[in-house]
Motif scaffolding. Structure first.
Motif, mmCIF file in Angstrom:
data_model
loop_
_atom_site.group_PDB
_atom_site.id
_atom_site.type_symbol
_atom_site.label_atom_id
_atom_site.label_comp_id
_atom_site.label_asym_id
_atom_site.label_seq_id
_atom_site.Cartn_x
_atom_site.Cartn_y
_atom_site.Cartn_z
ATOM 1 N N GLN A 25 21.958 -25.076 19.336
ATOM 2 C CA GLN A 25 23.039 -25.709 18.744
ATOM 3 C C GLN A 25 24.154 -25.767 19.426
ATOM 4 O O GLN A 25 24.971 -26.782 19.642
ATOM 5 C CB GLN A 25 23.280 -25.148 17.137
ATOM 6 N N TYR A 26 24.653 -24.578 20.400
ATOM 7 C CA TYR A 26 25.706 -24.568 20.884
ATOM 8 C C TYR A 26 25.675 -25.576 22.170
ATOM 9 O O TYR A 26 26.688 -26.226 22.560
ATOM 10 C CB TYR A 26 26.116 -23.008 21.592
ATOM 11 N N ALA A 134 26.305 -21.457 27.718
ATOM 12 C CA ALA A 134 25.485 -21.014 26.750
ATOM 13 C C ALA A 134 25.288 -19.380 26.914
ATOM 14 O O ALA A 134 25.381 -18.753 25.920
ATOM 15 C CB ALA A 134 24.201 -21.627 26.497
ATOM 16 N N ASP A 135 24.900 -18.877 28.080
ATOM 17 C CA ASP A 135 24.979 -17.424 28.226
ATOM 18 C C ASP A 135 26.072 -16.609 27.890
ATOM 19 O O ASP A 135 26.080 -15.860 27.115
ATOM 20 C CB ASP A 135 24.577 -17.288 29.689
ATOM 21 N N VAL A 136 27.385 -17.131 28.410
ATOM 22 C CA VAL A 136 28.638 -16.510 27.842
ATOM 23 C C VAL A 136 28.852 -16.513 26.386
ATOM 24 O O VAL A 136 29.049 -15.500 25.810
ATOM 25 C CB VAL A 136 29.846 -17.277 28.769
ATOM 26 N N TYR A 137 28.583 -17.600 25.701
ATOM 27 C CA TYR A 137 28.678 -17.896 24.210
ATOM 28 C C TYR A 137 27.667 -16.850 23.624
ATOM 29 O O TYR A 137 28.191 -16.168 22.886
ATOM 30 C CB TYR A 137 28.617 -19.131 23.898
ATOM 31 N N MET A 138 26.415 -16.664 24.230
ATOM 32 C CA MET A 138 25.486 -16.008 23.270
ATOM 33 C C MET A 138 25.836 -14.603 23.651
ATOM 34 O O MET A 138 25.478 -13.468 22.768
ATOM 35 C CB MET A 138 24.164 -16.369 23.871
ATOM 36 N N LYS A 139 26.256 -14.095 24.524
ATOM 37 C CA LYS A 139 26.920 -12.648 24.858
ATOM 38 C C LYS A 139 28.010 -12.355 23.714
ATOM 39 O O LYS A 139 27.627 -11.433 23.113
ATOM 40 C CB LYS A 139 27.410 -12.355 26.292
ATOM 41 N N ALA A 140 28.820 -13.239 23.561
ATOM 42 C CA ALA A 140 29.598 -12.834 22.699
ATOM 43 C C ALA A 140 29.139 -13.113 21.237
ATOM 44 O O ALA A 140 29.384 -12.361 20.336
ATOM 45 C CB ALA A 140 30.945 -14.167 22.729
ATOM 46 N N TRP A 141 28.068 -13.978 20.931
ATOM 47 C CA TRP A 141 27.518 -14.160 19.853
ATOM 48 C C TRP A 141 26.726 -12.953 19.499
ATOM 49 O O TRP A 141 26.629 -12.358 18.094
ATOM 50 C CB TRP A 141 26.452 -15.364 19.724
ATOM 51 N N GLU A 142 26.077 -12.127 20.550
ATOM 52 C CA GLU A 142 25.373 -11.056 20.319
ATOM 53 C C GLU A 142 26.203 -9.678 19.929
ATOM 54 O O GLU A 142 25.913 -9.027 18.936
ATOM 55 C CB GLU A 142 24.586 -10.536 21.515
ATOM 56 N N GLN A 143 27.353 -9.672 20.480
ATOM 57 C CA GLN A 143 28.353 -8.743 20.125
ATOM 58 C C GLN A 143 28.937 -8.922 18.531
ATOM 59 O O GLN A 143 29.047 -7.925 17.998
ATOM 60 C CB GLN A 143 29.669 -8.788 20.967
#
Length: 156
Positions: A25-26, A134-143
């Motif tokens: 989605q992102y 997306a990798d940067v966003y997903m790291k923040a999303w995981e946190q």
């Protein structure tokens, strides 16, 4: 060894599905932004320019000088003395022979360049700015979702 029937794997399956759904989605959202589209086109143009410059500029020229230098036992004087009669014969030949020689050299240059281009693209694939974002966003999303995700120790 975990299998699909393992309870830890079964409990992580929704988390993994949620992760990939959020990532998908992102990426769909950022593909619509003009800045990211411009950055993507710029990066792909730069990537192709670098691959073509290396493949058709550097490698054929390196081989054109390296191979004769190796045959001359790394002695440039021997290399020059071997090449001068060939160059003199080329200059003294008729235009048809010169044209054939130049077309053969052009075909050799293009084939070496194309060979290196294929393997250069295979060995150094394009890295999309969409994937990086997306990798940067997903790291923040995981946190942010770390407290909601079960740890491996608590799942066992």
């Amino acid at each position: 060894m975990s299998t699909l029937s393992d309870p830890a794997t079964a409990s992580q399956a929704p988390d993994v599905a949620a992760y990939w759904a959020e990532r998908r989605q992102y990426i769909e959202r950022i593909r619509k932004t003009p800045e990211m589209r411009k950055r993507f086109l710029g990066r792909i143009a730069l990537y192709l320019l670098r691959r073509i410059a290396w493949s058709f500029g550097f490698f054929p020229v390196l081989m054109a000088f390296w191979v004769p230098l190796v045959f001359a036992s790394f002695n440039p004087v021997v290399m020059a003395s071997d090449l001068i009669p060939l160059l003199q014969a080329f200059v003294d030949s008729n235009p048809e022979v010169q044209a054939t020689t130049l077309s053969t050299l052009t075909i050799a240059w293009a084939s070496v360049g194309f060979f290196f281009l294929v393997f250069d693209v295979i060995l150094t694939p394009f890295k999309s700015p969409y994937q990086y974002e997306a990798d940067v966003y997903m790291k923040a999303w995981e946190q942010l979702n770390q407290d909601q995700l079960p740890t491996q120790n608590s799942a066992r």
